[in-house]
Every structure is written in C-alpha cells, then in structure tokens.
Scaffold this active site. Structure first.
Site, PDB file in Angstrom:
ATOM      1  N   GLN A 152      -4.833  -1.457   9.375  1.00 58.11           N
ATOM      2  CA  GLN A 152      -4.695  -2.779   8.771  1.00 58.11           C
ATOM      3  C   GLN A 152      -5.282  -3.847   9.698  1.00 58.11           C
ATOM      4  OE1 GLN A 152      -3.417  -3.383   5.595  1.00 58.11           O
ATOM      5  NE2 GLN A 152      -4.191  -5.440   5.975  1.00 58.11           N
ATOM      6  N   ASP A 194     -11.410   2.923   3.423  1.00 53.35           N
ATOM      7  CA  ASP A 194     -11.724   1.510   3.239  1.00 53.35           C
ATOM      8  C   ASP A 194     -13.220   1.305   2.991  1.00 53.35           C
ATOM      9  OD1 ASP A 194      -9.616  -0.271   3.180  1.00 53.35           O
ATOM     10  OD2 ASP A 194      -9.310  -0.212   5.351  1.00 53.35           O
ATOM     11  N   LYS A 230       0.838  -1.201   0.000  1.00 54.25           N
ATOM     12  CA  LYS A 230       0.000   0.000   0.000  1.00 54.25           C
ATOM     13  C   LYS A 230       0.878   1.259   0.000  1.00 54.25           C
ATOM     14  CE  LYS A 230      -3.878  -2.440   1.980  1.00 54.25           C
ATOM     15  NZ  LYS A 230      -4.617  -2.898   3.166  1.00 54.25           N
TER      16      LYS A 230
END
Ligand code: NAP
Length: 286
Positions: free
Chosen positions: A96, A119, A52
């Site tokens: 995460q 997200d 990422k």
C-alpha cells in the site's frame, strides 16, 4: 444522463470472482491468495487496506495482511516482500502506497515479481501494456475500461481526453483507450488550453487530484465523463475532480464520487489476483 454505478458493478464482479475462485480451489486444492503490506499509520491507507481485505473475503480470496510499524527499515520491508515473492500460497502482492518518507518505494516494489504484481505497476507489466501484450494492467484504469464495457459505451474512433499523466492512472488509462481504438489526447499541468482540449472529448477521464476542477464549461454536450479523483471539498467531504452537480446536466454518462471508480479499483485488484493465480498454475502444469 445515465449514472454509471461503480458500486453495484463492483459487487457484480466480486460475485463472479467468487465462482472463479471456488473453481480454482476445486481444481488445485488451494485458495487464491493476496498478500497486503501496510507500513505505518496513514489513516487513508488503513481504510483502503481494510476495504481490500473485505473485498477478498467477498470474492473467496484468502488475504495475508502484514501490518508493519512506521519505523520499519528498508531492509525489513524488502525482506518481507522477498519472502512473499517465494510463498506458493501468495499469488498477488500489494504494497500500500504511500510509504513512510524514509523508505524507498521503488526498491521495495522491485522485489515483487511481475507475475505477482497485481497492481500492474512494474516496468514489465507497463511495457506489456504499451506493446499490447498480455500482462497485468493497473487496477484503476482497468476499472474504467470495465465500466465502459459493461455500460456498452463504445470507444473505437471516439475522441478520448485523459487529464493527468501519472504512472498509475493517466498513462495506463491513455494506453488502454488507445488499445481500444480511441483517438487519445493526454493533458497535464503544462497543457496550454485545457478547456479547448476537454471540449473535444467524447470520453473525458479526469485523474488530476483537484476537487471539482472540471467544470461544465469544459465538457461537450453528451460526453461520457469518468471521474477518477478522490478529493476533499472545502467542507472536508469526499468529492471527485469533476463538478458533478453541474457537469451531470451535460454528460450522457457520468461516474459519481464516491461509488464510481473507487470500488471498481478494488474489484480489478481482486480480478488481477485471480488471473495471476490461474496463470501461475497453468505455467506450473505446462
Ligand atoms: P498525481 O500523480 O498527482 O497526478 C496528477 C496529474 O494531474 C499529473 O499528471 C498532473 O500534471 C495533472 N495535473 C495537475 N494539475 C493540473 C492542472 N491544473 N491541469 C491539468 N493537469 C493537471 O495523481 P494520481 O495518482 O494520478 O491521482 C489522480 C487522482 O485520482 C487523485 O485524486 C487520486 O486520489 C485519485 N485516485 C483514485 C483512485 C481510485 O481508486 N478511485 C486510484 C488512484 C488515484 P503533471 O504531470 O504535469 O504534474
């Protein structure tokens, strides 16, 4: 059969985002920023976070990496996210998952404001998707839709079958396909005749988490097969939820694993971050 190349498409998208992030910097005099929070030592999570951050570099997005130790307390984790929520240089926040077992993920994620929830996991963003309002959509299903669009695969009127109903993949996937005028069936572990349901699919999305679970006898000739799975086969090799070798003989289009949905998920995270940044500045300038 056409192989859907998620890796190449994701590279194309990152290049487009670089132009977009440069335009943002020129207009507002600051970079688009994504904060990534990794707690603990999970090896797969470390690889995802590294990818990422690399994606950010390629798309001209500034990344703020926060690596916290395994023994981070609930309060420390919540305080960090709350600080990032207030930081003007941070337009998107990603925590995460999975988190170490002693931490309550929901309470930590709840500190991310909807506007920085790149997200697309929070109730507000999922609600907006369900209501067909504009908001941030979960990256993996969004990546599937982007591939369908870029490969000119029509969805309207098609029978789409989604196997899996998780909050982060199956459910938003089904909503996106429904919003794109497909006739959608959602299957899960309690579905009575999975094979019969899958055989009706013009577009079959597998998001189950079981290696090579979708076999050729479950796929209609000419179906579009999208494999979201990231699994390990009996030899520890990365594979998907679909038995690619056999199913590819029947599908009209199919995504590979690796090189299919995985890179698209990251590309959509970067795209969501650009969108969050642009929205925040537009709101400020109103
Ligand atoms: P999850 O939360 O474990 O959900 C799995 C879903 O599959 C559940 O809805 C479950 O049904 C269903 N399922 C399990 N066994 C089944 C069976 N025998 N028949 C029918 N349905 C069954 O997993 P997830 O987070 O959605 O992830 C799914 C897969 O996608 C995993 O391999 C994951 O690693 C991968 N993934 C990839 C990316 C990417 O970037 N490529 C991103 C996210 C996830 P119930 O609800 O009834 O239990």
């Amino acid at each position: 059969m056409t192989l859907i190349d998620g890796k190449a498409t994701a590279a194309e998208i990152r290049a487009e985002l670089k132009t977009r992030s440069s335009a943002f910097e020129e207009k507002y005099g600051r970079k688009i920023g994504l904060a990534v929070v990794l707690i603990g030592e999970d090896p797969a999570s470390k690889v995802y976070v590294r990818n990422k951050i690399k994606g950010c570099e390629e798309a001209g997005i500034r990344s703020f990496a926060h690596y916290l130790p395994e023994n981070t307390s609930q309060t420390q984790a919540e305080e960090l996210v709350a600080t990032l929520a207030e930081d003007e240089n941070v337009h998107g926040i990603l925590v995460q998952l999975p988190l170490p077992k002693h931490l309550e993920a929901e309470r930590i994620l709840a500190k991310i404001p909807a506007a920085k929830d790149v997200d697309g996991f929070c109730a507000e963003n999922i609600g907006k998707l369900a209501l067909r309002e504009s908001g941030t959509v979960a990256c993996t299903p969004l990546g599937v839709m982007e591939l369908l669009k870029r490969y000119h695969i029509p969805t309207a009127g098609k029978n789409a079958v989604v196997v899996g109903r998780s909050n982060i993949v199956g459910r938003p996937m089904a909503l996106l396909l429904l919003n794109a005028d497909a006739t959608v069936t959602i299957c899960h572990s309690r579905t009575r005749d999975l094979k019969a349901e899958c055989l009706r699919a013009d577009i079959l999305v597998a998001a189950i988490g079981k290696p090579k679970f979708i076999t050729e006898d479950m796929v209609k000739d000419g179906a579009v097969v999208i494999d979201v799975g990231m699994d390990r086969d009996e030899n520890g090799k990365l594979c998907g939820d679909v038995d690619f070798e056999k199913v590819s003989g029947k599908a009209s289009y199919i995504t590979p694993v690796p090189g299919g949905i995985g890179p698209m998920t990251i590309a959509m995270l970067l795209s969501n971050t650009c969108e969050a940044a642009e929205r925040s500045m537009e709101k400020k300038n109103q």
